[in-house]
Design a protein around this motif. Structure first.
Motif, PDB file in Angstrom:
ATOM      1  N   ALA A   1       6.695  16.827  -2.502  1.00  0.00           N
ATOM      2  CA  ALA A   1       7.821  17.629  -3.123  1.00  0.00           C
ATOM      3  C   ALA A   1       8.209  18.838  -2.206  1.00  0.00           C
ATOM      4  CB  ALA A   1       7.046  18.580  -4.358  1.00  0.00           C
ATOM      5  N   ASP A   2       7.247  19.039  -1.363  1.00  0.00           N
ATOM      6  CA  ASP A   2       7.546  19.894  -0.178  1.00  0.00           C
ATOM      7  C   ASP A   2       8.337  19.537   1.142  1.00  0.00           C
ATOM      8  OD1 ASP A   2       5.548  18.679   0.657  1.00  0.00           O
ATOM      9  OD2 ASP A   2       4.329  20.248   1.337  1.00  0.00           O
ATOM     10  N   GLY A   3       8.741  18.179   1.051  1.00  0.00           N
ATOM     11  CA  GLY A   3       9.267  17.521   1.985  1.00  0.00           C
ATOM     12  C   GLY A   3       8.410  17.072   3.088  1.00  0.00           C
ATOM     13  N   ALA A   4       6.950  17.090   2.869  1.00  0.00           N
ATOM     14  CA  ALA A   4       6.415  16.641   3.970  1.00  0.00           C
ATOM     15  C   ALA A   4       5.682  15.155   3.639  1.00  0.00           C
ATOM     16  CB  ALA A   4       4.858  17.617   4.142  1.00  0.00           C
ATOM     17  N   GLU A   5       4.979  14.563   4.649  1.00  0.00           N
ATOM     18  CA  GLU A   5       4.824  13.255   4.475  1.00  0.00           C
ATOM     19  C   GLU A   5       3.417  13.344   4.083  1.00  0.00           C
ATOM     20  OE1 GLU A   5       3.898   8.978   6.899  1.00  0.00           O
ATOM     21  OE2 GLU A   5       4.582  10.796   8.077  1.00  0.00           O
ATOM     22  N   ILE A   6       3.009  12.255   3.163  1.00  0.00           N
ATOM     23  CA  ILE A   6       1.718  12.210   2.589  1.00  0.00           C
ATOM     24  C   ILE A   6       1.326  10.978   3.168  1.00  0.00           C
ATOM     25  CG2 ILE A   6       0.296  12.034   0.445  1.00  0.00           C
ATOM     26  CD1 ILE A   6       2.422  13.458  -0.993  1.00  0.00           C
ATOM     27  N   ALA A   7       0.282  11.004   3.989  1.00  0.00           N
ATOM     28  CA  ALA A   7      -0.323   9.832   4.822  1.00  0.00           C
ATOM     29  C   ALA A   7      -1.015   8.744   3.752  1.00  0.00           C
ATOM     30  CB  ALA A   7      -1.489  10.190   5.770  1.00  0.00           C
ATOM     31  N   LEU A   8      -0.657   7.431   3.886  1.00  0.00           N
ATOM     32  CA  LEU A   8      -0.921   6.350   3.136  1.00  0.00           C
ATOM     33  C   LEU A   8      -1.633   5.321   4.040  1.00  0.00           C
ATOM     34  CD1 LEU A   8       1.911   6.055   0.651  1.00  0.00           C
ATOM     35  CD2 LEU A   8      -0.188   7.115   0.054  1.00  0.00           C
ATOM     36  N   THR A   9      -2.683   4.588   3.546  1.00  0.00           N
ATOM     37  CA  THR A   9      -3.021   3.366   4.193  1.00  0.00           C
ATOM     38  C   THR A   9      -2.094   2.219   3.966  1.00  0.00           C
ATOM     39  OG1 THR A   9      -4.475   2.398   2.329  1.00  0.00           O
ATOM     40  CG2 THR A   9      -5.416   4.105   3.924  1.00  0.00           C
ATOM     41  N   ASN A  10      -2.104   1.162   4.352  1.00  0.00           N
ATOM     42  CA  ASN A  10      -1.249   0.020   4.346  1.00  0.00           C
ATOM     43  C   ASN A  10      -1.331  -0.275   2.975  1.00  0.00           C
ATOM     44  OD1 ASN A  10       0.838  -1.913   5.290  1.00  0.00           O
ATOM     45  ND2 ASN A  10      -0.746  -3.179   4.913  1.00  0.00           N
ATOM     46  N   ALA A  11      -2.598  -0.528   2.584  1.00  0.00           N
ATOM     47  CA  ALA A  11      -2.736  -1.153   1.362  1.00  0.00           C
ATOM     48  C   ALA A  11      -2.165  -0.167   0.053  1.00  0.00           C
ATOM     49  CB  ALA A  11      -4.373  -1.437   0.915  1.00  0.00           C
ATOM     50  N   GLU A  12      -2.486   1.083   0.218  1.00  0.00           N
ATOM     51  CA  GLU A  12      -1.997   2.146  -0.740  1.00  0.00           C
ATOM     52  C   GLU A  12      -0.486   2.034  -0.609  1.00  0.00           C
ATOM     53  OE1 GLU A  12      -5.668   5.395   0.179  1.00  0.00           O
ATOM     54  OE2 GLU A  12      -3.710   5.663   1.171  1.00  0.00           O
ATOM     55  N   TYR A  13       0.105   2.096   0.435  1.00  0.00           N
ATOM     56  CA  TYR A  13       1.579   1.962   0.485  1.00  0.00           C
ATOM     57  C   TYR A  13       2.085   0.728  -0.307  1.00  0.00           C
ATOM     58  CZ  TYR A  13       6.301   1.123   2.130  1.00  0.00           C
ATOM     59  OH  TYR A  13       7.737   1.208   2.301  1.00  0.00           O
ATOM     60  N   ARG A  14       1.540  -0.406  -0.021  1.00  0.00           N
ATOM     61  CA  ARG A  14       2.041  -1.509  -0.690  1.00  0.00           C
ATOM     62  C   ARG A  14       1.852  -1.600  -2.089  1.00  0.00           C
ATOM     63  NH1 ARG A  14       0.380  -7.123   2.292  1.00  0.00           N
ATOM     64  NH2 ARG A  14       1.744  -7.814   0.728  1.00  0.00           N
ATOM     65  N   LEU A  15       0.734  -1.066  -2.573  1.00  0.00           N
ATOM     66  CA  LEU A  15       0.421  -0.959  -4.057  1.00  0.00           C
ATOM     67  C   LEU A  15       1.491  -0.100  -4.526  1.00  0.00           C
ATOM     68  CD1 LEU A  15      -1.656  -1.675  -6.243  1.00  0.00           C
ATOM     69  CD2 LEU A  15      -2.902   0.600  -5.722  1.00  0.00           C
ATOM     70  N   LEU A  16       1.708   1.137  -4.062  1.00  0.00           N
ATOM     71  CA  LEU A  16       2.886   2.005  -4.500  1.00  0.00           C
ATOM     72  C   LEU A  16       4.239   1.410  -4.503  1.00  0.00           C
ATOM     73  CD1 LEU A  16       3.370   4.900  -5.793  1.00  0.00           C
ATOM     74  CD2 LEU A  16       3.552   5.757  -3.265  1.00  0.00           C
ATOM     75  N   GLU A  17       4.522   0.893  -3.450  1.00  0.00           N
ATOM     76  CA  GLU A  17       5.730   0.191  -3.567  1.00  0.00           C
ATOM     77  C   GLU A  17       6.094  -1.057  -4.680  1.00  0.00           C
ATOM     78  OE1 GLU A  17       8.818  -2.422  -0.625  1.00  0.00           O
ATOM     79  OE2 GLU A  17       6.851  -1.643   0.159  1.00  0.00           O
ATOM     80  N   HIS A  18       5.018  -1.529  -4.877  1.00  0.00           N
ATOM     81  CA  HIS A  18       4.814  -2.877  -5.876  1.00  0.00           C
ATOM     82  C   HIS A  18       5.125  -2.042  -7.341  1.00  0.00           C
ATOM     83  CE1 HIS A  18       4.419  -6.633  -7.624  1.00  0.00           C
ATOM     84  NE2 HIS A  18       3.529  -6.047  -8.399  1.00  0.00           N
ATOM     85  N   PHE A  19       4.267  -1.022  -7.628  1.00  0.00           N
ATOM     86  CA  PHE A  19       4.594  -0.175  -8.730  1.00  0.00           C
ATOM     87  C   PHE A  19       5.958   0.502  -9.015  1.00  0.00           C
ATOM     88  CE2 PHE A  19      -0.239   0.570  -9.138  1.00  0.00           C
ATOM     89  CZ  PHE A  19      -0.332  -0.422 -10.407  1.00  0.00           C
ATOM     90  N   LEU A  20       6.785   0.968  -7.637  1.00  0.00           N
ATOM     91  CA  LEU A  20       7.913   1.562  -7.919  1.00  0.00           C
ATOM     92  C   LEU A  20       8.918   0.419  -8.099  1.00  0.00           C
ATOM     93  CD1 LEU A  20       7.505   4.394  -5.448  1.00  0.00           C
ATOM     94  CD2 LEU A  20       7.875   4.691  -7.841  1.00  0.00           C
ATOM     95  N   ARG A  21       8.432  -1.028  -7.673  1.00  0.00           N
ATOM     96  CA  ARG A  21       9.653  -1.690  -8.144  1.00  0.00           C
ATOM     97  C   ARG A  21       9.746  -2.294  -9.180  1.00  0.00           C
ATOM     98  NH1 ARG A  21      12.500  -3.291  -3.373  1.00  0.00           N
ATOM     99  NH2 ARG A  21      11.544  -2.750  -1.307  1.00  0.00           N
ATOM    100  N   HIS A  22       8.538  -2.230 -10.209  1.00  0.00           N
ATOM    101  CA  HIS A  22       8.063  -2.811 -11.237  1.00  0.00           C
ATOM    102  C   HIS A  22       8.002  -1.459 -12.179  1.00  0.00           C
ATOM    103  CE1 HIS A  22       7.560  -6.075  -8.474  1.00  0.00           C
ATOM    104  NE2 HIS A  22       8.309  -6.822  -9.269  1.00  0.00           N
ATOM    105  N   PRO A  23       8.722  -0.661 -12.610  1.00  0.00           N
ATOM    106  CA  PRO A  23       8.360   0.666 -13.304  1.00  0.00           C
ATOM    107  C   PRO A  23       8.166   0.365 -14.718  1.00  0.00           C
ATOM    108  CG  PRO A  23      10.715   0.861 -12.643  1.00  0.00           C
ATOM    109  CD  PRO A  23      10.111  -0.368 -11.801  1.00  0.00           C
TER     110      PRO A  23
END
Length: 246
Positions: free
Chosen positions: A160-182
């Motif tokens: 929300a503050d515009g800063a990057e929140i670090a994700l591991t590759n697995a966390e990123y892929r998991l989040l992307e999959h959820f967001l593509r299938h809300p």
């Protein structure tokens, strides 16, 4: 700094497969990098004591019995270059060894071209090295939820503050999959199939562990999630707008 004067980061591609070297070199060039395809460690070392290289892509298993692992360790110790290891598909040992070298990331062959470029950009960014300008962002490259957004081009989670929140590759892929299938219930087994080889470093209850880690990064109160919710006995559902926590 290497790459700046010529206008693009120099990426060494050290792999004994000429077809792969040519493919990756073309992909890097199209994305604004300067590829430096090399067949082995000797070719890299022949560049001299201070080569103009920003990042090295290294095949863990090179021809002639040469160890990509040993080469990566030598490059890391001598030059401090960021390194991405290329490993064989489905070979858990290769992936673990690749990470144990201190490599910044690894990619399993075959890999998605867009993902490779995104990983190269991310590693360069974390190392404070130059990266080619990104194309203009468009709506379909940003997946928003609540006050956060996932930038697919940069592979970044922005808070929300515009800063990057670090994700591991697995966390990123998991989040992307959820967001593509809300707003859709997704079973744990489906998530495991989606993430595939990225789960090799975990033991049982892999998805549960990743869910907990992801909640700590995206939920105001991880124990009462408003986005990444559990549907008991069914799986998980991602609510992009604030909803009743479960």
């Amino acid at each position: 700094m290497p790459g700046e004067a010529a206008g693009g980061p120099v990426v060494a591609v050290i792999d004994d497969d000429p077809d792969l070297r040519a493919t990756v070199a073309a992909l890097l060039a199209e994305s604004g990098f300067q590829p430096l395809p090399l067949p082995d460690g000797a070719a890299f070392l022949a560049l001299g004591p201070a080569p103009e290289v920003d990042l090295a892509l290294i095949d863990l298993r090179l021809a002639g019995g040469e160890s990509g692992l040993a080469l990566a360790v030598a490059i890391r110790q001598r030059l401090g270059l960021p390194i991405i290891m290329l490993t064989g598909r489905g070979n858990d040992t290769d992936r673990i060894i690749g990470l144990e070298t201190g490599a910044d990331d690894y990619m399993s062959k075959p890999f998605n071209p867009r993902e490779l470029i995104a990983r190269v950009r991310a590693v360069l960014r974390r190392a404070g090295r130059p990266s080619p300008a990104l194309p203009d962002r468009s709506a379909n490259q940003i997946l928003p939820f609540g006050a956060m957004r996932l930038d697919l081009t940069r592979r970044e989670l922005i808070g929300a503050d515009g800063a990057e929140i670090a994700l591991t590759n697995a966390e990123y892929r998991l989040l992307e999959h959820f967001l593509r299938h809300p707003d859709r219930i997704i079973a744990r087994t489906d998530l495991m199939r989606e993430l595939g080889n990225d789960l090799s470093q975990y033991m049982d209850r892999t998805i549960d562990v990743l869910i907990l880690r992801l909640r700590r990064k995206i939920e105001p109160v991880p124990s009462k999630p408003v986005h990444l919710q559990t549907r008991r006995g069914m799986g998980y559902v991602f609510v992009t707008r604030s909803g009743a926590p479960t």
